[in-house]
Design a protein around this motif. Structure first.
Motif, PDB file in Angstrom:
ATOM      1  N   THR A 109       0.801  -1.217   0.000  1.00 25.70           N
ATOM      2  CA  THR A 109       0.000   0.000   0.000  1.00 25.70           C
ATOM      3  C   THR A 109       0.835   1.269   0.000  1.00 25.70           C
ATOM      4  O   THR A 109       0.323   2.332  -0.332  1.00 25.70           O
ATOM      5  N   GLY A 110       2.090   1.173   0.359  1.00 27.19           N
ATOM      6  CA  GLY A 110       2.938   2.358   0.492  1.00 27.19           C
ATOM      7  C   GLY A 110       2.960   3.259  -0.723  1.00 27.19           C
ATOM      8  O   GLY A 110       2.700   4.463  -0.613  1.00 27.19           O
ATOM      9  N   PRO A 111       3.270   2.727  -1.913  1.00 23.49           N
ATOM     10  CA  PRO A 111       3.308   3.602  -3.086  1.00 23.49           C
ATOM     11  C   PRO A 111       1.964   4.275  -3.374  1.00 23.49           C
ATOM     12  O   PRO A 111       1.920   5.446  -3.736  1.00 23.49           O
ATOM     13  N   LEU A 112       0.878   3.550  -3.198  1.00 23.97           N
ATOM     14  CA  LEU A 112      -0.440   4.132  -3.462  1.00 23.97           C
ATOM     15  C   LEU A 112      -0.815   5.166  -2.406  1.00 23.97           C
ATOM     16  O   LEU A 112      -1.405   6.202  -2.725  1.00 23.97           O
ATOM     17  N   ASN A 113      -0.483   4.900  -1.155  1.00 22.59           N
ATOM     18  CA  ASN A 113      -0.794   5.843  -0.089  1.00 22.59           C
ATOM     19  C   ASN A 113       0.080   7.092  -0.148  1.00 22.59           C
ATOM     20  O   ASN A 113      -0.277   8.132   0.409  1.00 22.59           O
ATOM     21  N   ALA A 114       1.230   7.000  -0.786  1.00 23.14           N
ATOM     22  CA  ALA A 114       2.128   8.145  -0.890  1.00 23.14           C
ATOM     23  C   ALA A 114       1.680   9.142  -1.960  1.00 23.14           C
ATOM     24  O   ALA A 114       2.152  10.267  -1.995  1.00 23.14           O
ATOM     25  N   ILE A 115       0.773   8.722  -2.826  1.00 25.63           N
ATOM     26  CA  ILE A 115       0.263   9.585  -3.896  1.00 25.63           C
ATOM     27  C   ILE A 115      -1.057  10.187  -3.433  1.00 25.63           C
ATOM     28  O   ILE A 115      -1.841   9.554  -2.740  1.00 25.63           O
ATOM     29  N   ASP A 116      -1.325  11.403  -3.846  1.00 26.46           N
ATOM     30  CA  ASP A 116      -2.565  12.094  -3.483  1.00 26.46           C
ATOM     31  C   ASP A 116      -3.697  11.627  -4.398  1.00 26.46           C
ATOM     32  O   ASP A 116      -4.198  12.380  -5.237  1.00 26.46           O
ATOM     33  N   ILE A 117      -4.100  10.351  -4.243  1.00 27.71           N
ATOM     34  CA  ILE A 117      -5.161   9.775  -5.074  1.00 27.71           C
ATOM     35  C   ILE A 117      -6.493  10.104  -4.423  1.00 27.71           C
ATOM     36  O   ILE A 117      -6.742   9.744  -3.271  1.00 27.71           O
ATOM     37  N   ARG A 118      -7.359  10.779  -5.177  1.00 23.98           N
ATOM     38  CA  ARG A 118      -8.664  11.188  -4.660  1.00 23.98           C
ATOM     39  C   ARG A 118      -9.773  10.588  -5.515  1.00 23.98           C
ATOM     40  O   ARG A 118      -9.702  10.605  -6.740  1.00 23.98           O
ATOM     41  N   GLY A 119     -10.790  10.097  -4.835  1.00 25.14           N
ATOM     42  CA  GLY A 119     -11.926   9.517  -5.526  1.00 25.14           C
ATOM     43  C   GLY A 119     -13.121  10.447  -5.470  1.00 25.14           C
ATOM     44  O   GLY A 119     -12.977  11.673  -5.409  1.00 25.14           O
ATOM     45  N   ASP A 120     -14.299   9.854  -5.483  1.00 28.14           N
ATOM     46  CA  ASP A 120     -15.526  10.632  -5.387  1.00 28.14           C
ATOM     47  C   ASP A 120     -15.501  11.494  -4.131  1.00 28.14           C
ATOM     48  O   ASP A 120     -14.979  11.091  -3.093  1.00 28.14           O
ATOM     49  N   ASP A 121     -16.060  12.677  -4.237  1.00 28.60           N
ATOM     50  CA  ASP A 121     -16.126  13.606  -3.104  1.00 28.60           C
ATOM     51  C   ASP A 121     -14.750  13.919  -2.532  1.00 28.60           C
ATOM     52  O   ASP A 121     -14.620  14.212  -1.344  1.00 28.60           O
ATOM     53  N   ALA A 122     -13.707  13.814  -3.344  1.00 31.73           N
ATOM     54  CA  ALA A 122     -12.324  14.141  -2.978  1.00 31.73           C
ATOM     55  C   ALA A 122     -11.777  13.266  -1.842  1.00 31.73           C
ATOM     56  O   ALA A 122     -10.809  13.632  -1.184  1.00 31.73           O
ATOM     57  N   GLU A 123     -12.369  12.087  -1.624  1.00 31.45           N
ATOM     58  CA  GLU A 123     -11.868  11.175  -0.595  1.00 31.45           C
ATOM     59  C   GLU A 123     -10.473  10.688  -0.979  1.00 31.45           C
ATOM     60  O   GLU A 123     -10.233  10.279  -2.110  1.00 31.45           O
ATOM     61  N   LEU A 124      -9.551  10.739  -0.029  1.00 29.62           N
ATOM     62  CA  LEU A 124      -8.201  10.231  -0.262  1.00 29.62           C
ATOM     63  C   LEU A 124      -8.184   8.714  -0.140  1.00 29.62           C
ATOM     64  O   LEU A 124      -8.786   8.154   0.791  1.00 29.62           O
ATOM     65  N   LEU A 125      -7.478   8.057  -1.059  1.00 24.68           N
ATOM     66  CA  LEU A 125      -7.364   6.608  -0.992  1.00 24.68           C
ATOM     67  C   LEU A 125      -6.742   6.182   0.336  1.00 24.68           C
ATOM     68  O   LEU A 125      -7.206   5.234   0.968  1.00 24.68           O
ATOM     69  N   ARG A 126      -5.711   6.881   0.800  1.00 29.07           N
ATOM     70  CA  ARG A 126      -5.070   6.505   2.064  1.00 29.07           C
ATOM     71  C   ARG A 126      -6.036   6.629   3.246  1.00 29.07           C
ATOM     72  O   ARG A 126      -5.934   5.893   4.205  1.00 29.07           O
ATOM     73  N   ASP A 127      -7.007   7.550   3.167  1.00 29.53           N
ATOM     74  CA  ASP A 127      -8.010   7.650   4.233  1.00 29.53           C
ATOM     75  C   ASP A 127      -8.976   6.470   4.161  1.00 29.53           C
ATOM     76  O   ASP A 127      -9.334   5.882   5.185  1.00 29.53           O
ATOM     77  N   LYS A 128      -9.394   6.107   2.955  1.00 32.79           N
ATOM     78  CA  LYS A 128     -10.290   4.952   2.803  1.00 32.79           C
ATOM     79  C   LYS A 128      -9.600   3.693   3.315  1.00 32.79           C
ATOM     80  O   LYS A 128     -10.231   2.834   3.922  1.00 32.79           O
TER      81      LYS A 128
END
Length: 162
Positions: free
Chosen positions: A19-38
């Motif tokens: 998960t590290g590489p994905l959590n290190a990127i500011d990936i935002r989904g619907d309603d600007a939710e961050l992937l690392r927060d999900k």
């Protein structure tokens, strides 16, 4: 044997492979939710390739995928072929958006967890490299989300899958 001179020595003391590489990127989904927060309580995917709330995001060999159990190059090639076929289907049918739905994600997480209990215990004691955050230099135990199943970072192995 003698001495060997080096200009540089690199100490690779740890990494977060799942998960590290994905959590290190500011990936935002619907309603600007961050992937690392999900994923704060652990990754949640459908087939290890998509996650609900993040349309058009494809996770090649992602968490919950069986890809880490075989030749990674072949797994990447299979995932790329699958995503390429999906994108062609979207284009050919005038669709612009695709995403996993929460129900499918929950069922996949449940399936992975049902198949994993014995193997998860073994991997936690014998080979922690593929548990969530365990390959990181600062191990983080998975924290389940209350009321929702969490998922091992990789698809399980063992007698149940033979």
């Amino acid at each position: 044997m003698g001495e060997t001179e080096f200009d540089v020595i690199v100490f690779a003391t740890g990494y977060d492979a799942m998960t590290g590489p994905l959590n290190a990127i500011d990936i935002r989904g619907d309603d600007a939710e961050l992937l690392r927060d999900k994923w704060a309580a652990g990754p949640r995917t459908y087939l290890g390739i998509a996650t609900a709330g993040f349309p058009n995001l494809f996770l090649l060999t992602g968490p919950g995928s069986p890809s880490v159990l075989v030749n990674m190059i072949i797994s990447i090639e299979q995932h790329v072929d699958w995503v390429t076929d999906l994108i062609a289907h979207l284009r050919d049918n005038d669709y612009t958006r695709v995403e996993a739905v929460v129900d499918a994600e929950d069922k996949w997480v449940e399936h992975v967890n049902e198949a994993a209990p014995d193997d998860t215990a073994r991997s936690a004691t014998r080979s922690p490299r593929t548990t969530i955050g365990a390959s990181h230099s600062r191990p983080r135990p998975p924290r389940p989300t209350p009321g929702r199943p969490s998922m091992p970072s990789r698809f399980p192995t063992g007698d149940r899958n033979r």
